[in-house]
Design a protein around this motif. Structure first.
Motif, short mmCIF file in Angstrom:
data_model
loop_
_atom_site.label_atom_id
_atom_site.label_comp_id
_atom_site.label_asym_id
_atom_site.label_seq_id
_atom_site.Cartn_x
_atom_site.Cartn_y
_atom_site.Cartn_z
N THR A 26 -0.14 5.45 2.34
CA THR A 26 1.22 5.40 1.79
C THR A 26 2.22 5.41 2.94
O THR A 26 2.31 6.38 3.68
N PRO A 27 2.97 4.30 3.13
CA PRO A 27 3.98 4.26 4.19
C PRO A 27 5.12 5.25 3.92
O PRO A 27 5.43 5.55 2.76
N GLU A 28 5.74 5.73 5.01
CA GLU A 28 6.89 6.63 4.86
C GLU A 28 8.00 5.92 4.10
O GLU A 28 8.31 4.77 4.36
N GLY A 29 8.61 6.63 3.17
CA GLY A 29 9.74 6.09 2.42
C GLY A 29 9.37 5.03 1.40
O GLY A 29 10.22 4.29 0.94
N SER A 30 8.11 4.91 1.06
CA SER A 30 7.68 3.90 0.09
C SER A 30 6.79 4.54 -0.96
O SER A 30 6.08 5.51 -0.68
N SER A 31 6.83 3.99 -2.14
CA SER A 31 5.96 4.49 -3.19
C SER A 31 4.73 3.59 -3.37
O SER A 31 3.82 3.94 -4.10
N GLN A 32 4.73 2.43 -2.71
CA GLN A 32 3.59 1.53 -2.79
C GLN A 32 2.57 1.87 -1.72
O GLN A 32 2.92 2.14 -0.58
N ALA A 33 1.32 1.84 -2.09
CA ALA A 33 0.25 2.15 -1.15
C ALA A 33 -0.43 0.87 -0.69
O ALA A 33 -0.44 -0.14 -1.39
N LEU A 34 -1.00 0.92 0.51
CA LEU A 34 -1.75 -0.19 1.07
C LEU A 34 -3.21 0.22 1.20
O LEU A 34 -3.52 1.37 1.51
N ARG A 35 -4.10 -0.71 0.98
CA ARG A 35 -5.53 -0.43 1.08
C ARG A 35 -5.97 -0.50 2.54
O ARG A 35 -5.76 -1.52 3.21
N ILE A 36 -6.55 0.57 3.03
CA ILE A 36 -7.03 0.60 4.41
C ILE A 36 -8.27 -0.30 4.50
O ILE A 36 -9.17 -0.22 3.69
N GLY A 37 -8.26 -1.20 5.48
CA GLY A 37 -9.36 -2.14 5.65
C GLY A 37 -9.16 -3.44 4.92
O GLY A 37 -9.95 -4.37 5.09
N ARG A 38 -8.11 -3.55 4.13
CA ARG A 38 -7.79 -4.80 3.45
C ARG A 38 -6.36 -5.23 3.76
O ARG A 38 -6.12 -6.38 4.11
N ASP A 39 -5.41 -4.32 3.61
CA ASP A 39 -4.00 -4.61 3.85
C ASP A 39 -3.50 -4.06 5.18
O ASP A 39 -2.57 -4.60 5.77
#
Length: 76
Positions: A26-39
């Motif tokens: 989860t990036p700072e200041g964001s509610s969207q998460a990124l998949r580790i190893g894909r994004d």
């Protein structure tokens, strides 16, 4: 973390945030998460390799699309 998800339209970017125990980031200041190893990736080299792979796939899809359009051009 290094984000390669947007490598087709922008550069690989470095972001700060919070890794989760379920494989997401989860990036700072964001509610969207990124998949580790894909994004996103922990190293710049891994992100660059993924970006190159994404770009190569996009080029191949565009070549196929161009071939289909050229075929239609010569069919008339």
């Amino acid at each position: 973390m290094w984000v390669s998800k947007t490598a087709l339209t922008r550069r690989i970017t470095r972001i700060r945030g919070y890794p989760r125990t379920d494989g997401w980031f989860t990036p700072e200041g964001s509610s969207q998460a990124l998949r580790i190893g894909r994004d996103c990736f922990p190293s710049r080299q891994d992100a660059a390799a993924d970006a190159d792979h994404r770009r190569a796939q996009k080029i191949e899809r565009l070549r196929i699309q161009l071939a289909k359009l050229e075929e239609l051009l010569h069919a008339d």
